[in-house]
Write a protein that holds these residues in place. Structure first.
Motif, short mmCIF file in Angstrom:
data_model
loop_
_atom_site.label_atom_id
_atom_site.label_comp_id
_atom_site.label_asym_id
_atom_site.label_seq_id
_atom_site.Cartn_x
_atom_site.Cartn_y
_atom_site.Cartn_z
N THR A 107 11.11 0.25 23.45
CA THR A 107 12.42 -0.33 24.09
C THR A 107 12.10 -0.85 25.63
N ARG A 108 11.40 -0.09 26.25
CA ARG A 108 10.69 -0.42 27.43
C ARG A 108 10.02 -1.62 27.62
N HIS A 109 9.00 -1.80 26.61
CA HIS A 109 8.21 -2.96 26.54
C HIS A 109 8.81 -4.34 26.13
N LEU A 110 9.78 -4.30 25.21
CA LEU A 110 10.78 -5.21 24.80
C LEU A 110 11.45 -5.67 26.02
N LEU A 111 12.01 -4.75 26.64
CA LEU A 111 12.99 -5.06 27.84
C LEU A 111 12.07 -5.73 28.90
N PHE A 112 11.00 -5.16 29.25
CA PHE A 112 10.08 -5.52 30.25
C PHE A 112 9.66 -7.11 29.99
N ARG A 113 9.45 -7.31 28.91
CA ARG A 113 8.79 -8.60 28.38
C ARG A 113 10.09 -9.79 28.58
N GLU A 114 11.26 -9.25 28.08
CA GLU A 114 12.18 -10.28 28.08
C GLU A 114 12.76 -10.54 29.51
N ILE A 130 1.28 -2.12 32.99
CA ILE A 130 1.20 -1.70 34.75
C ILE A 130 2.78 -1.61 34.91
N TRP A 131 3.57 -2.20 34.39
CA TRP A 131 5.14 -1.82 34.59
C TRP A 131 5.35 -0.50 34.11
N ASP A 132 4.64 -0.30 33.05
CA ASP A 132 4.94 1.19 32.63
C ASP A 132 4.49 2.37 33.27
N THR A 133 3.28 1.93 34.06
CA THR A 133 2.93 2.89 34.99
C THR A 133 3.92 2.80 36.26
#
Length: 616
Positions: free
Chosen positions: A225-232, A136-139
């Motif tokens: 990179t985005r997904h790791l950053l989002f999760r952290e 969802i954050w990716d969208t």
């Protein structure tokens, strides 16, 4: 059965609170005869009851954006505390969270269609944060209108401390400094520092990202990179009091159980249809007419831009196909059909409710209005009672009757009855002018209601008149007020704080003011003040209480003796206010204590009676 919990935490960074308990009446049933038992039944419809809430205000997001900023962390932590406490209240299934639904709101300016989408994107951002839905954050990252995440999102997220090992120092942020640029030159420099921050992050996370040569890390925000950053980042700002990630499960902890298309029922954008504040028509017209005043207008309407998560009674589960609120839009402006679907549940007089009226209005119960004259005094009747003008539409600001139904009981939305306390110190006027009280304007405060162990906390700042407004949660309660008063008490000419915490939640650190343990501490016996009555003599308790509150006489006015305490206190008050013997003491006390406004201090540069060069 577990004891009911009581949590009310109100601050400039938002609200987390339980709702007042609602009376549950027994269900009424009728008997069915033997011959009709196959055709007749008793039908019971369980009402939707919200039991708690969280409000994230406009300051929890980047401007005109759905990007959640680090300052939301303290409010999310308090929400975790609330949800974990409520989890133990479910007798049917212990350790089950009470289900929630998230509503995004916009202010009544701009296009309806754009406001509906932006408010929905903000609600989706909170939903994704609570459930850790990275897609969802990716969208949202792809942007919509002015809501561009992009490299701004990287700067915001990298400005937080992403890893905080227990017992060890927290990892320092990878990005420092302002996240936006005012000029082209600043933007070029900002782009360079952004590249450096992203590269540094990727080098530090080389193992997780599978980088064989960290020295060659690029500044691209690729999907890993985005997904790791989002999760952290999600874990860094959404956790419990012990620092453990706070996560809700989409198909268990929301009222539609994630069974609706596009999260219908669990997330919705209400746009501008449910404001909690409306300017008067005169003020609204004035601020809208001049583009240079639009910033002032937007600031006045900031309280309408919010995301509210309502927590519903344990076991609440709705059919999303029958849920009246449309799905939240993400990449396109809300269509006419989506807006029309909202309006199907509007009040019949919704246009009147949503239109600016003669007076400013705040959502809540209808109120009465007392208007001061040019001297700041209020008109009274022949018995000395203040004359009030009814304002029948004051609390009717919401268009949607469905949302209104559970918002009207919520401390996150409704205007609560308030204790109003005005803080002043004596001025230093030269004789023979009277000693005019000076308001303690814009001073920070922390209010704790009730006995220790009961969590009800309000943080904010006094207004320009030195007034503090405390929500009434009990008709008689001891209130502790810690007030940042020392600067003005020691030097009445000292300027107010450079930043107003009501407008800048950055003043809070971990949900608190950094120096609040040094504030002046006062105890208020709220609800103990007696009303002035014209049929009592001059030494009635109501008058003695007002004398004491204004700084005259010893503590405990109920125990005053007339000659030893009352008469000297009254004489000292008359002398300090230059009152003639003919002046009615009761009237003067009532006027100063609760009716007469004190004007904010005049800046010497604006005072024609003061020489700017000498200050005399």
């Amino acid at each position: 059965m577990a004891e009911p919990i009581f949590i009310v935490d109100i601050g400039p960074d938002g609200i987390v609170a339980v709702h007042p308990q609602r009376l549950q009446l027994p269900v009424l049933l009728s008997p069915i005869t033997e011959e009709r038992k196959a055709s007749d039944v008793n039908t019971v419809r369980e009402p939707m009851v919200a039991i708690a809430c969280m409000k994230l205000p406009d300051g929890s997001f980047e401007f005109d954006s759905s990007l959640i900023v680090p300052k939301a962390e303290s409010r999310l932590q308090k929400f975790a505390q609330l949800m974990l406490a409520l989890r133990d209240q479910d007798a049917a299934e212990p350790k089950r969270f009470a289900p929630i639904s998230i509503f995004g709101h916009a202010d009544p300016t701009g296009r309806e269609s754009y406001n509906a989408t932006l408010s929905g994107r903000r609600a989706l951002a909170v939903y994704a944060l609570l459930t850790r839905r990275l897609e969802i954050w990716d969208t949202l990252f792809k942007g919509f209108g002015g809501d561009e995440w992009g490299r701004l999102a990287a700067r915001v997220m990298l400005s937080a401390s992403l890893r905080r090992p227990k017992g060890l120092p927290a990892e320092p942020p990878f990005f420092a400094g302002p996240t936006t640029a005012a000029t082209a030159a600043d933007k070029a420099a900002l782009d360079r520092t952004t590249d450096d921050a992203i590269k540094a992050y990727k080098r530090a996370r080389a193992a997780e990202l599978g980088l064989s040569d960290p020295s060659k890390a690029s500044a691209s925000l690729d999907t890993p990179t985005r997904h790791l950053l989002f999760r952290e980042y999600m874990d860094a700002i959404c956790h419990d009091a012990d620092g453990n990630p706070f996560v809700l499960v989409a198909d268990r902890d929301f009222i539609a159980r994630d069974q609706g298309t596009q999260h219908k029922g669990d997330v919705q954008g209400c746009g501008e249809f449910n404001p909690i504040f409306l300017l008067s028509k005169e003020e609204d017209d004035r601020l809208n007419a001049d583009k240079e005043l639009h910033a002032a207008r937007n600031a006045r309407y900031a309280r309408d831009r919010r995301v509210v998560a309502f927590v519903f009674r344990h076991g609440t589960h709705i059919d999303p196909t029958k849920w009246p609120c449309p799905v939240a839009q993400v990449q396109v402006e809300a269509s006419a059909g989506v807006l029309a679907a909202c309006k199907l549940r509007f009040w019949s007089d919704a246009k009147t409710r949503l239109a600016p009226a003669e007076d400013e209005r705040v959502f809540g119960k209808a109120m009465e209005l007392a208007e001061p004259d040019d001297d700041g005094d209020f008109e009274v009747d022949d018995k000395g009672h203040v004359l009030l003008r009814e304002v029948g539409t004051t609390g009717n600001t919401m268009g949607c009757r469905f949302y209104h139904g559970f918002a009207v009981y919520s401390p996150c939305e409704a205007k609560l009855k308030e204790w109003v306390v005005r803080f002043r110190i004596d001025g230093f006027d030269k004789p023979p002018a009277p000693n005019k009280p000076v308001p303690l304007a814009n001073r920070r405060f922390v209010v704790t209601l009730g006995e220790s162990g009961v969590s009800a906390v309000v943080r904010g700042a006094l207004d320009a008149k030195g007034e503090l407004r405390i929500p009434v949660l009990d008709p008689h309660v001891l209130i502790n007020v810690r007030l940042d008063a020392w600067g003005r008490l020691l030097d009445p000419a000292a300027p107010p704080p450079a930043t107003d915490p009501d407008e800048d939640p950055n003043q809070l650190v971990d949900g608190k003011f950094p120096d609040e343990d040094k504030f002046l501490s006062l105890t208020l016996d709220a609800g103990a003040l007696k009303k002035i009555r014209s049929d009592e003599d001059q030494d009635d308790l109501a008058s003695r209480q007002r004398l004491y509150n204004l700084g005259f006489g010893p503590p405990d006015p109920a125990r005053w003796e007339r000659d030893r305490d009352q008469v000297p206190a009254a004489r000292a008050y008359r002398n300090s206010r230059r009152l003639p013997d003919s002046a009615d003491l009761r009237t003067e006390l009532e006027q100063e204590h609760e009716l007469r406004d004190a004007a904010p201090p005049i800046d010497p540069e604006d005072d024609p009676t003061v020489d700017p060069a000498t200050g005399a």
